[in-house]
Every structure is written in C-alpha cells, then in structure tokens.
Design a protein around this motif. Structure first.
Motif, short mmCIF file in Angstrom:
data_model
loop_
_atom_site.label_atom_id
_atom_site.label_comp_id
_atom_site.label_asym_id
_atom_site.label_seq_id
_atom_site.Cartn_x
_atom_site.Cartn_y
_atom_site.Cartn_z
N ARG A 45 0.83 -1.20 0.00
CA ARG A 45 0.00 0.00 0.00
C ARG A 45 0.87 1.25 0.00
NH1 ARG A 45 -4.23 -0.35 4.81
NH2 ARG A 45 -2.28 -0.05 5.92
N LEU A 46 0.25 2.37 -0.38
CA LEU A 46 0.95 3.65 -0.36
C LEU A 46 1.32 4.04 1.06
CD1 LEU A 46 1.92 6.14 -1.93
CD2 LEU A 46 -0.35 7.12 -1.56
N ARG A 47 0.45 3.74 2.00
CA ARG A 47 0.73 4.05 3.41
C ARG A 47 1.96 3.30 3.91
NH1 ARG A 47 -3.73 3.61 8.26
NH2 ARG A 47 -2.25 3.75 9.97
N THR A 48 2.11 2.05 3.48
CA THR A 48 3.29 1.27 3.85
C THR A 48 4.54 1.85 3.22
OG1 THR A 48 1.89 -0.70 3.96
CG2 THR A 48 4.25 -1.05 3.90
N SER A 53 9.64 4.27 3.97
CA SER A 53 10.64 5.23 3.50
C SER A 53 11.07 6.18 4.61
CB SER A 53 10.09 6.03 2.32
OG SER A 53 9.73 5.18 1.28
N CYS A 54 10.11 6.75 5.30
CA CYS A 54 10.44 7.68 6.39
C CYS A 54 11.14 6.97 7.54
CB CYS A 54 9.18 8.38 6.88
SG CYS A 54 8.45 9.46 5.65
N SER A 55 10.71 5.76 7.84
CA SER A 55 11.32 5.01 8.92
C SER A 55 12.78 4.67 8.61
CB SER A 55 10.53 3.73 9.17
OG SER A 55 11.13 2.97 10.18
N VAL A 56 13.07 4.30 7.36
CA VAL A 56 14.45 4.00 6.98
C VAL A 56 15.31 5.24 7.09
CG1 VAL A 56 15.90 3.41 5.00
CG2 VAL A 56 13.93 2.04 5.52
N VAL A 57 14.80 6.37 6.65
CA VAL A 57 15.58 7.61 6.72
C VAL A 57 15.90 7.95 8.17
CG1 VAL A 57 15.43 10.11 6.37
CG2 VAL A 57 14.74 8.56 4.55
N PHE A 58 14.92 7.88 9.05
CA PHE A 58 15.16 8.23 10.44
C PHE A 58 16.00 7.18 11.17
CE2 PHE A 58 11.32 11.00 9.95
CZ PHE A 58 12.00 12.19 10.14
N THR A 59 15.88 5.91 10.80
CA THR A 59 16.69 4.88 11.44
C THR A 59 18.16 5.05 11.10
OG1 THR A 59 14.87 3.29 11.40
CG2 THR A 59 17.07 2.40 11.61
N ILE A 75 10.69 -1.52 -0.43
CA ILE A 75 10.25 -0.31 -1.13
C ILE A 75 10.19 -0.56 -2.63
CG2 ILE A 75 10.94 2.05 -1.71
CD1 ILE A 75 12.00 2.27 1.19
N GLY A 76 11.17 -1.27 -3.18
CA GLY A 76 11.15 -1.61 -4.60
C GLY A 76 9.99 -2.51 -4.96
N ALA A 77 9.65 -3.45 -4.06
CA ALA A 77 8.51 -4.33 -4.31
C ALA A 77 7.20 -3.54 -4.31
CB ALA A 77 8.46 -5.43 -3.26
N ILE A 78 7.09 -2.58 -3.41
CA ILE A 78 5.88 -1.75 -3.37
C ILE A 78 5.76 -0.93 -4.64
CG2 ILE A 78 4.75 0.17 -2.20
CD1 ILE A 78 6.02 -0.84 0.41
N LEU A 79 6.88 -0.32 -5.08
CA LEU A 79 6.84 0.48 -6.30
C LEU A 79 6.53 -0.37 -7.52
CD1 LEU A 79 9.86 2.88 -5.71
CD2 LEU A 79 7.43 3.43 -5.61
N ARG A 85 -0.03 -2.46 -11.07
CA ARG A 85 -1.48 -2.24 -10.90
C ARG A 85 -1.94 -1.03 -11.70
NH1 ARG A 85 -1.97 -2.02 -4.95
NH2 ARG A 85 -0.83 -3.88 -4.48
N TRP A 86 -1.14 0.05 -11.67
CA TRP A 86 -1.49 1.24 -12.44
C TRP A 86 -1.52 0.94 -13.93
CZ3 TRP A 86 1.43 3.80 -16.13
CH2 TRP A 86 0.88 5.01 -16.58
N TYR A 87 -0.55 0.20 -14.44
CA TYR A 87 -0.49 -0.13 -15.85
C TYR A 87 -1.70 -0.95 -16.26
CZ TYR A 87 1.35 -1.73 -20.31
OH TYR A 87 1.51 -1.99 -21.65
N ASN A 88 -2.06 -1.93 -15.45
CA ASN A 88 -3.24 -2.76 -15.76
C ASN A 88 -4.52 -1.94 -15.75
OD1 ASN A 88 -1.85 -5.11 -16.16
ND2 ASN A 88 -2.07 -5.79 -14.03
N ARG A 89 -4.63 -1.01 -14.82
CA ARG A 89 -5.86 -0.24 -14.68
C ARG A 89 -5.97 0.86 -15.74
NH1 ARG A 89 -5.69 2.34 -9.43
NH2 ARG A 89 -5.41 0.21 -8.75
N VAL A 90 -4.89 1.59 -15.98
CA VAL A 90 -4.94 2.77 -16.85
C VAL A 90 -4.67 2.41 -18.31
CG1 VAL A 90 -3.91 5.02 -17.32
CG2 VAL A 90 -4.36 4.33 -14.97
#
Length: 94
Positions: A45-48, A53-59, A75-79, A85-90
């Motif tokens: 998810r985008l929330r994840t 991303s923010c957690s890695v930066v602060f850690t 992060i790469g798997a999420i992207l 999903r975007w390609y399939n939908r749009v």
C-alpha cells in the motif's frame, strides 16, 4: 546534543512503524512470500511505502545498527506492484 537528536530520530522511526505495522522489519521475507503467491493485504500500500521510506531515513540518520538494504527491497517491491497495478488499470483498462 547528538545523543538527543539521535534519540528523537529513533523515536520518529518507531512512530512510523507503529503507525503502519507492516512497515516494520526488513521486508525481505514478506517480499519472498508475495513473489511466491501469498496475498498480503497491507504489504504493497501507499501508506506502507510512506511509513517504510520515512522510517528508513530516520533509522539510518539516528545511527542505529540497521542497514537500509533490506527495506529498500521492500520499497522496490511496493513500487513495482503499484506500477503494475497502475499499468493494468490505466493502460490496459482491466
């Protein structure tokens, strides 16, 4: 001063992982499971992505003994999943 700043960054990193529990950990076992066909609802998810991303930066900036390599796999798997999903939908209209 440095200790206080490191403590604040570590607390912020913990807060992001508390906000989105699927962002905790390296993410490599979950990525392997996802690639093997296990459906994880909150894994890509985008929330994840934001929390991880923010957690890695602060850690890393707090100086904790943690490498950014494992979380970057997640992060790469999420992207990749989001782009697919975007390609399939749009583009394909599925």
């Amino acid at each position: 001063m440095h200790f206080t700043l490191a403590l604040v960054f570590a607390a912020l990193s913990f807060a992001f992982c508390y906000w989105e529990p699927s962002a905790a950990g390296s993410g490599i076992p979950e990525t392997k499971s996802y690639l093997n066909g296990v459906q994880l609802d909150t894994f890509v998810r985008l929330r994840t992505l934001v929390a991880k991303s923010c957690s890695v930066v602060f850690t890393v900036s707090s100086g904790l003994f943690a490498g950014p390599e494992g979380p970057m796999v997640h992060i790469g798997a999420i992207l990749g999943a989001s782009l697919s999903r975007w390609y399939n939908r749009v583009v394909l209209g599925v």
